[in-house]
Design a protein around this motif. Structure first.
Motif, short mmCIF file in Angstrom:
data_model
loop_
_atom_site.label_atom_id
_atom_site.label_comp_id
_atom_site.label_asym_id
_atom_site.label_seq_id
_atom_site.Cartn_x
_atom_site.Cartn_y
_atom_site.Cartn_z
N TYR A 1 -3.15 3.89 10.41
CA TYR A 1 -1.95 3.19 10.88
C TYR A 1 -2.08 3.06 12.39
O TYR A 1 -1.68 3.94 13.13
CB TYR A 1 -0.67 3.93 10.50
N TYR B 1 2.47 4.39 1.14
CA TYR B 1 2.60 5.09 2.42
C TYR B 1 2.90 6.57 2.18
O TYR B 1 2.33 7.45 2.81
CB TYR B 1 3.70 4.47 3.29
N TRP B 2 3.83 6.87 1.27
CA TRP B 2 4.24 8.26 1.06
C TRP B 2 4.71 8.43 -0.38
O TRP B 2 5.37 7.55 -0.93
CB TRP B 2 5.39 8.61 2.01
N SER C 1 0.86 -1.18 0.00
CA SER C 1 0.00 0.00 0.00
C SER C 1 0.90 1.24 0.00
O SER C 1 1.95 1.25 0.64
CB SER C 1 -0.88 -0.01 1.26
N SER D 1 -1.01 6.69 13.05
CA SER D 1 -1.98 7.75 12.79
C SER D 1 -3.37 7.15 12.70
O SER D 1 -3.65 6.37 11.79
CB SER D 1 -1.64 8.49 11.49
N ASP E 1 1.41 -2.37 11.28
CA ASP E 1 1.19 -1.69 10.00
C ASP E 1 2.49 -1.28 9.33
O ASP E 1 2.48 -0.90 8.15
CB ASP E 1 0.30 -0.45 10.21
N ILE F 1 -6.04 8.75 11.97
CA ILE F 1 -6.68 9.34 10.79
C ILE F 1 -6.31 8.58 9.52
O ILE F 1 -7.16 8.32 8.66
CB ILE F 1 -6.29 10.83 10.66
N ASN F 2 -5.03 8.20 9.38
CA ASN F 2 -4.58 7.49 8.18
C ASN F 2 -4.74 5.98 8.27
O ASN F 2 -4.41 5.27 7.33
CB ASN F 2 -3.12 7.85 7.89
#
Length: 192
Positions: free
Chosen positions: A150, A123-124, A121, A145, A155, A147-148
């Motif tokens: 993780y 990540y950045w 996936s 996070s 993860d 929100i994200n």
């Protein structure tokens, strides 16, 4: 009469000066004196008992066991792209250097985290354009996070890939272990 006109103001002036001086002398200072103990060694007032020495030795042993030394930098390379190591612990920063991009090279550096043994996936993503900036450095540090999505260290643990979209350069790979950088343990407690 003129003598009294001169004496009275002089007397009043002297009295005011005396009152002012006494107020200044008697006024408490707003400063406080603090002993400088930075260079002083704290010493127990009593002799160290064998039990206390045993505890000191135990603490020293634990400190030596927990001492952390990062792995040496390896600088894994793919064209003008480099990362500094093949293995990281949680809390370490992943350094990416980009140097010598051609003027026509434009794309994205994509850090992919493992989902399982076959899927990844994003990540950045870091855009690059050799016409605007042929060289730069970047670092990232995977962090939990809510929100994200993780939520736990799971993860991040595993084999990651770095893909260079818009180029033919081969992917880079690195691993993040389950170990946590000493002092960062609280940063990796589950958040979801």
């Amino acid at each position: 009469m003129s003598f009294n006109k001169i004496i009275i103001p002089i007397t009043v002036g002297i009295i005011l000066i005396i009152i002012g001086i006494s107020i200044i002398i008697n006024q408490e200072s707003n400063t406080m004196e603090v002993e400088d103990v930075l260079d002083k060694e704290l010493r127990p007032t009593e002799e160290v008992t064998p039990e206390i020495q045993e505890k000191f030795d135990e603490i020293e042993k634990i400190n030596l066991e927990n001492e952390y030394t990062p792995k040496d930098r390896e600088w894994i390379t793919s064209g003008p792209f480099q990362i500094d190591r093949s293995e990281y612990v949680l809390g370490e920063k992943i350094f990416l250097t980009i140097g010598g991009l051609g003027i026509e090279e434009k794309g994205q550096v994509v850090f992919l985290r493992p989902l399982n043994s076959t899927h990844y996936s994003v990540y950045w993503t870091i855009p690059f354009d050799g016409a605007n900036k042929p060289a730069f450095n970047y670092y990232l540090q995977p962090q939990l996070s809510k929100i994200n999505g993780y939520c736990t260290v799971d993860d991040f643990i595993g084999d990651w890939r770095v893909v260079f979209r818009g180029t033919d350069y081969p992917n880079l790979e690195f691993r993040i272990t389950e170990d946590i950088l000493p002092g960062d343990e609280d940063s990796y407690k589950p958040v979801c």
